[in-house]
Motif scaffolding. Structure first.
Motif, PDB file in Angstrom:
ATOM      1  N   GLN A 113       0.734  -1.048  -0.161  1.00  0.00           N
ATOM      2  CA  GLN A 113      -0.170  -0.070   0.023  1.00  0.00           C
ATOM      3  C   GLN A 113       0.824   1.237   0.146  1.00  0.00           C
ATOM      4  O   GLN A 113       1.810   1.392   0.980  1.00  0.00           O
ATOM      5  CB  GLN A 113      -0.707   0.017   1.168  1.00  0.00           C
ATOM      6  CG  GLN A 113      -1.778   1.247   1.348  1.00  0.00           C
ATOM      7  CD  GLN A 113      -3.037   1.264   0.407  1.00  0.00           C
ATOM      8  OE1 GLN A 113      -3.487   0.255   0.140  1.00  0.00           O
ATOM      9  NE2 GLN A 113      -3.550   2.372   0.302  1.00  0.00           N
ATOM     10  N   ASP A 150      -7.734  11.145  -1.965  1.00  0.00           N
ATOM     11  CA  ASP A 150      -8.108  12.622  -2.148  1.00  0.00           C
ATOM     12  C   ASP A 150      -6.853  13.353  -2.837  1.00  0.00           C
ATOM     13  O   ASP A 150      -5.723  12.908  -2.736  1.00  0.00           O
ATOM     14  CB  ASP A 150      -8.288  13.239  -0.710  1.00  0.00           C
ATOM     15  CG  ASP A 150      -9.436  12.555   0.182  1.00  0.00           C
ATOM     16  OD1 ASP A 150     -10.278  12.302  -0.695  1.00  0.00           O
ATOM     17  OD2 ASP A 150      -9.299  12.570   1.387  1.00  0.00           O
ATOM     18  N   SER A 193      -5.916   7.590   0.225  1.00  0.00           N
ATOM     19  CA  SER A 193      -7.439   7.498   0.239  1.00  0.00           C
ATOM     20  C   SER A 193      -8.037   8.015  -0.864  1.00  0.00           C
ATOM     21  O   SER A 193      -9.390   7.638  -1.249  1.00  0.00           O
ATOM     22  CB  SER A 193      -8.021   8.229   1.518  1.00  0.00           C
ATOM     23  OG  SER A 193      -7.630   9.528   1.261  1.00  0.00           O
ATOM     24  N   SER A 221      -3.660  11.154  -2.182  1.00  0.00           N
ATOM     25  CA  SER A 221      -3.376  10.515  -0.904  1.00  0.00           C
ATOM     26  C   SER A 221      -3.828   9.013  -1.154  1.00  0.00           C
ATOM     27  O   SER A 221      -4.357   8.851  -1.982  1.00  0.00           O
ATOM     28  CB  SER A 221      -4.291  11.279   0.253  1.00  0.00           C
ATOM     29  OG  SER A 221      -5.563  10.818  -0.018  1.00  0.00           O
ATOM     30  N   ASP A 260       1.729   5.386   0.133  1.00  0.00           N
ATOM     31  CA  ASP A 260       0.975   6.360   0.726  1.00  0.00           C
ATOM     32  C   ASP A 260       0.623   7.693   0.025  1.00  0.00           C
ATOM     33  O   ASP A 260      -0.362   8.355   0.436  1.00  0.00           O
ATOM     34  CB  ASP A 260       2.349   6.996   1.598  1.00  0.00           C
ATOM     35  CG  ASP A 260       2.649   6.446   2.882  1.00  0.00           C
ATOM     36  OD1 ASP A 260       1.749   5.764   3.681  1.00  0.00           O
ATOM     37  OD2 ASP A 260       3.963   5.994   2.785  1.00  0.00           O
TER      38      ASP A 260
END
Length: 130
Positions: free
Chosen positions: A63, A85, A83, A81, A65
């Protein structure tokens, strides 16, 4: 460097890297220092350059960052990001008057609270892998 001449980031291309990988260190690193973040070109089926960013030794985890995609040559780059965003975007700067700006005049829009030295390091490394 900052305005006082202090070194903010040192960036190095990782030698013998299959996927164009760069590492960044805060200040002037010694050999025992771990990189603060690394950027690795992401191999995908797209005409855009893509990269994954790993912070503070997390490069062993799959994963990432942050994620980057676009092309600085085409004056379009977005940093996401983990997530999804958008934290920063680069676009060609538009003049507010009749003055013509060159193709290399860009505008960087950054979300609040994002480390600007970190972002500039990412953009320089991303330009090198593009």
């Amino acid at each position: 460097m900052d305005d006082e001449g202090q070194l903010l980031l040192t960036m190095r291309r990782k030698k013998w890297s299959f996927r164009k990988r760069w590492e960044a260190f805060r200040g002037d690193p010694v050999e025992s220092d771990e990189p603060k973040f690394s950027l690795k070109k992401y191999l995908g089926f797209s005409n855009k350059t893509r990269a994954k960013v790993f912070v503070d030794g997390r490069r062993q985890i799959k994963q990432c960052d942050y994620r980057m995609e676009g092309s600085l040559c085409k004056a379009s780059c977005t940093i996401f990001s983990a997530s999804g965003d958008i934290i920063a975007q680069i676009k060609r700067k538009e003049a507010k008057s009749d003055i013509m700006l060159g193709n290399d005049v860009l505008s960087l829009v950054v979300e609040a609270g994002v480390d600007q030295a970190f972002l500039m390091g990412l953009l320089i490394m991303f330009n090198q892998i593009s």
